[in-house]
Scaffold this motif. Structure first.
Motif, PDB file in Angstrom:
ATOM      1  N   ASP A  16       7.831   3.136  -3.508  1.00  0.00           N
ATOM      2  CA  ASP A  16       7.390   3.235  -1.933  1.00  0.00           C
ATOM      3  C   ASP A  16       6.342   4.250  -1.800  1.00  0.00           C
ATOM      4  O   ASP A  16       6.467   5.519  -1.876  1.00  0.00           O
ATOM      5  N   GLY A  17       5.064   3.792  -1.840  1.00  0.00           N
ATOM      6  CA  GLY A  17       3.850   4.513  -1.726  1.00  0.00           C
ATOM      7  C   GLY A  17       3.701   5.261  -3.270  1.00  0.00           C
ATOM      8  O   GLY A  17       3.710   4.482  -4.263  1.00  0.00           O
ATOM      9  N   ASP A  18       3.650   6.364  -3.086  1.00  0.00           N
ATOM     10  CA  ASP A  18       3.657   7.129  -4.637  1.00  0.00           C
ATOM     11  C   ASP A  18       5.027   7.571  -5.360  1.00  0.00           C
ATOM     12  O   ASP A  18       4.825   7.957  -6.344  1.00  0.00           O
ATOM     13  N   ASP A  19       5.817   7.209  -4.605  1.00  0.00           N
ATOM     14  CA  ASP A  19       7.183   7.420  -5.042  1.00  0.00           C
ATOM     15  C   ASP A  19       7.886   6.222  -5.837  1.00  0.00           C
ATOM     16  O   ASP A  19       7.616   5.123  -5.565  1.00  0.00           O
ATOM     17  N   ALA A  20       8.581   6.441  -6.757  1.00  0.00           N
ATOM     18  CA  ALA A  20       9.400   5.338  -7.626  1.00  0.00           C
ATOM     19  C   ALA A  20      10.522   5.756  -7.992  1.00  0.00           C
ATOM     20  O   ALA A  20      10.500   7.026  -8.718  1.00  0.00           O
ATOM     21  N   ILE A  21      11.587   5.054  -7.814  1.00  0.00           N
ATOM     22  CA  ILE A  21      13.211   5.575  -8.086  1.00  0.00           C
ATOM     23  C   ILE A  21      13.860   4.383  -8.697  1.00  0.00           C
ATOM     24  O   ILE A  21      13.803   3.084  -8.370  1.00  0.00           O
ATOM     25  N   GLY A  22      14.570   4.676  -9.702  1.00  0.00           N
ATOM     26  CA  GLY A  22      15.616   3.567 -10.536  1.00  0.00           C
ATOM     27  C   GLY A  22      16.755   3.408  -9.396  1.00  0.00           C
ATOM     28  O   GLY A  22      17.363   4.264  -8.764  1.00  0.00           O
ATOM     29  N   GLY A  23      17.168   2.246  -9.669  1.00  0.00           N
ATOM     30  CA  GLY A  23      18.688   1.844  -9.044  1.00  0.00           C
ATOM     31  C   GLY A  23      19.125   0.535  -9.525  1.00  0.00           C
ATOM     32  O   GLY A  23      18.691  -0.043 -10.347  1.00  0.00           O
ATOM     33  N   ARG A  24      19.884   0.093  -8.442  1.00  0.00           N
ATOM     34  CA  ARG A  24      20.624  -1.270  -8.724  1.00  0.00           C
ATOM     35  C   ARG A  24      20.456  -2.156  -7.309  1.00  0.00           C
ATOM     36  O   ARG A  24      20.398  -1.478  -6.130  1.00  0.00           O
ATOM     37  N   ALA A  25      20.272  -3.385  -7.568  1.00  0.00           N
ATOM     38  CA  ALA A  25      19.965  -4.360  -6.308  1.00  0.00           C
ATOM     39  C   ALA A  25      21.031  -5.321  -6.603  1.00  0.00           C
ATOM     40  O   ALA A  25      21.440  -5.819  -7.550  1.00  0.00           O
ATOM     41  N   THR A  26      21.419  -5.789  -5.466  1.00  0.00           N
ATOM     42  CA  THR A  26      22.347  -7.101  -5.264  1.00  0.00           C
ATOM     43  C   THR A  26      21.449  -8.420  -5.232  1.00  0.00           C
ATOM     44  O   THR A  26      20.902  -8.307  -4.242  1.00  0.00           O
ATOM     45  N   LEU A  27      21.864  -9.194  -5.873  1.00  0.00           N
ATOM     46  CA  LEU A  27      21.394 -10.426  -5.968  1.00  0.00           C
ATOM     47  C   LEU A  27      22.153 -11.583  -5.652  1.00  0.00           C
ATOM     48  O   LEU A  27      23.311 -11.646  -5.986  1.00  0.00           O
ATOM     49  N   ALA A  28      21.851 -12.865  -4.912  1.00  0.00           N
ATOM     50  CA  ALA A  28      22.753 -14.102  -4.811  1.00  0.00           C
ATOM     51  C   ALA A  28      22.353 -14.570  -6.075  1.00  0.00           C
ATOM     52  O   ALA A  28      21.331 -15.086  -6.744  1.00  0.00           O
ATOM     53  N   GLU A 173      24.024 -10.475   4.002  1.00  0.00           N
ATOM     54  CA  GLU A 173      24.037  -8.920   4.166  1.00  0.00           C
ATOM     55  C   GLU A 173      23.865  -8.135   3.189  1.00  0.00           C
ATOM     56  O   GLU A 173      23.205  -7.167   2.864  1.00  0.00           O
ATOM     57  N   ALA A 174      24.480  -8.789   1.886  1.00  0.00           N
ATOM     58  CA  ALA A 174      24.465  -8.178   0.717  1.00  0.00           C
ATOM     59  C   ALA A 174      23.010  -8.387  -0.113  1.00  0.00           C
ATOM     60  O   ALA A 174      22.687  -7.379  -0.823  1.00  0.00           O
ATOM     61  N   THR A 175      22.692  -9.612  -0.151  1.00  0.00           N
ATOM     62  CA  THR A 175      21.515  -9.948  -0.745  1.00  0.00           C
ATOM     63  C   THR A 175      20.214 -10.161  -0.089  1.00  0.00           C
ATOM     64  O   THR A 175      18.902 -10.256  -0.559  1.00  0.00           O
ATOM     65  N   GLY A 176      20.166 -10.817   1.260  1.00  0.00           N
ATOM     66  CA  GLY A 176      19.198 -11.207   1.973  1.00  0.00           C
ATOM     67  C   GLY A 176      18.593 -12.327   1.425  1.00  0.00           C
ATOM     68  O   GLY A 176      17.460 -12.913   1.773  1.00  0.00           O
ATOM     69  N   ALA A 177      19.536 -13.347   0.554  1.00  0.00           N
ATOM     70  CA  ALA A 177      18.641 -14.449  -0.127  1.00  0.00           C
ATOM     71  C   ALA A 177      19.662 -15.716   0.218  1.00  0.00           C
ATOM     72  O   ALA A 177      19.412 -16.684  -0.346  1.00  0.00           O
ATOM     73  N   THR A 178      20.865 -15.782   1.069  1.00  0.00           N
ATOM     74  CA  THR A 178      21.356 -17.016   1.250  1.00  0.00           C
ATOM     75  C   THR A 178      21.350 -17.617   2.502  1.00  0.00           C
ATOM     76  O   THR A 178      20.957 -16.860   3.719  1.00  0.00           O
ATOM     77  N   HIS A 179      21.544 -18.827   2.624  1.00  0.00           N
ATOM     78  CA  HIS A 179      21.264 -19.634   3.901  1.00  0.00           C
ATOM     79  C   HIS A 179      22.985 -19.748   4.412  1.00  0.00           C
ATOM     80  O   HIS A 179      23.857 -19.483   3.728  1.00  0.00           O
ATOM     81  N   ALA A 180      23.000 -19.952   5.502  1.00  0.00           N
ATOM     82  CA  ALA A 180      24.321 -20.192   5.915  1.00  0.00           C
ATOM     83  C   ALA A 180      24.432 -21.575   7.056  1.00  0.00           C
ATOM     84  O   ALA A 180      23.337 -22.128   7.392  1.00  0.00           O
ATOM     85  N   ALA A 181      25.714 -21.985   6.941  1.00  0.00           N
ATOM     86  CA  ALA A 181      25.697 -23.332   7.897  1.00  0.00           C
ATOM     87  C   ALA A 181      27.336 -23.025   8.350  1.00  0.00           C
ATOM     88  O   ALA A 181      27.911 -22.243   7.842  1.00  0.00           O
ATOM     89  N   ALA A 182      27.562 -23.548   9.630  1.00  0.00           N
ATOM     90  CA  ALA A 182      28.682 -23.374  10.311  1.00  0.00           C
ATOM     91  C   ALA A 182      29.008 -24.591  10.924  1.00  0.00           C
ATOM     92  O   ALA A 182      28.184 -25.368  11.623  1.00  0.00           O
ATOM     93  N   ALA A 183      30.356 -24.873  11.456  1.00  0.00           N
ATOM     94  CA  ALA A 183      30.701 -25.527  12.487  1.00  0.00           C
ATOM     95  C   ALA A 183      31.420 -24.939  13.395  1.00  0.00           C
ATOM     96  O   ALA A 183      32.026 -23.825  13.394  1.00  0.00           O
TER      97      ALA A 183
END
Length: 290
Positions: A16-28, A173-183
């Motif tokens: 983020d700009g000049d800042d870098a930080i390690g961490g963990r991310a949630t993937l689909a 909500e957790a990943t930002g990477a899934t589609h949804a379908a619904a009845a």
């Protein structure tokens, strides 16, 4: 298989700009699922693990032409007689298991497999639901018509569907990477929600869930999808008997053409209290005054 669940955690480095930080991310999670009917391979599709039986059943119905009334049981490959899981039920993945969670076999009552009209030899990616002119012709022939199905829905219900489904999208909500379908019922009640990295998989999961509950054809429900509406989504909706389809994005020209010909109410850009009706607008009606 590398994961039995719908999400995975990975190490990342955020900048983020000049800042870098390690961490963990949630993937689909994206894993292959081989779908069989009576031991015969129908297709291999890339999917997010979870509701695999719904996906296998929905795909066998919409793409394979399987009559849902012919289904007797479903099991993961290698499952013994005591490990058969009822249609639509979530598998218990918490304990030891000797089977293959990437292979689901749909068993018909006569074990003939003859009910499946078409088999797909190549893998189906999460980006493409159908490939080839023969597949399009087959789906079009089986889609049928819902022109005579009455299902009036109000503009208020249509506008409320997308935010209601979004609130139930734990995977997105957790990943930002899934589609949804619904009845969705005509009064706006959310009946079934399914998520997947493939939008066509999410639709098949919803259709499979309804089929497992003996609720096809889905004449009393609206199908919702969080992605764009291409031809195969309309075809799947028609095979399942939905009279209306609502999406947050735009349809393609072929999707509108097929929907109009089959009498399907097709609605796109359903977001921010607005939407566009592309076919059979007569089903969208104002509620009667007091």
């Amino acid at each position: 298989m590398t994961s039995r669940g719908p999400t995975a955690r990975v190490r990342v480095r955020r900048h983020d700009g000049d800042d870098a930080i390690g961490g963990r991310a949630t993937l689909a999670v994206e894993e292959p699922l081989e779908i069989r009917v009576d031991g015969q391979v129908v297709a291999t599709t890339m999917r997010t693990p979870g509701h695999d039986f719904d996906l296998a059943l929905g795909f066998a119905i919409t793409d394979g032409g399987l009559d849902p009334r012919a289904v007797d049981a479903m099991r993961y490959c290698g499952a013994g007689a005591g490990e058969v899981i009822a249609s639509g039920a979530a598998a218990d993945l918490s304990g030891p298991y000797a089977g293959d969670f990437n292979v689901v076999d749909v068993a018909t009552r006569d074990r003939s497999g003859a009910a499946v009209h078409r088999h797909r030899a190549t893998a189906v990616s999460t980006a493409c639901g159908i490939c080839g002119a023969d597949v399009i012709a087959d789906l079009t022939a089986r889609a049928g018509s819902v022109a005579d199905v009455g299902l009036p829905i109000t503009p208020e219900v249509v506008a409320a569907i997308a935010p209601a489904v979004r609130a139930a999208q734990a995977g997105f909500e957790a990943t930002g990477a899934t589609h949804a379908a619904a009845a969705v019922a005509a009064d706006g009640t959310i009946e079934v929600v399914r998520e997947d990295v493939g939008r066509h998989n999410a639709v098949d999961k919803v259709i499979g869930a309804l089929a497992a509950e003996r609720r096809l054809p889905a004449h009393r429900s609206v199908l919702f999808t969080s992605g764009r509406v291409a031809f195969e989504i309309v075809a799947k909706a028609l095979v399942a008997g939905f009279p209306a389809l609502v999406a947050v994005s735009a349809p393609t020209s072929l999707a509108v053409e097929v929907a109009d010909r089959a009498g399907l109410t097709l609605i796109g850009f359903a977001r921010d209290d607005a939407f566009t009706v592309y076919s059979r607008s007569d089903r969208v009606v104002e509620p009667p005054s007091a």
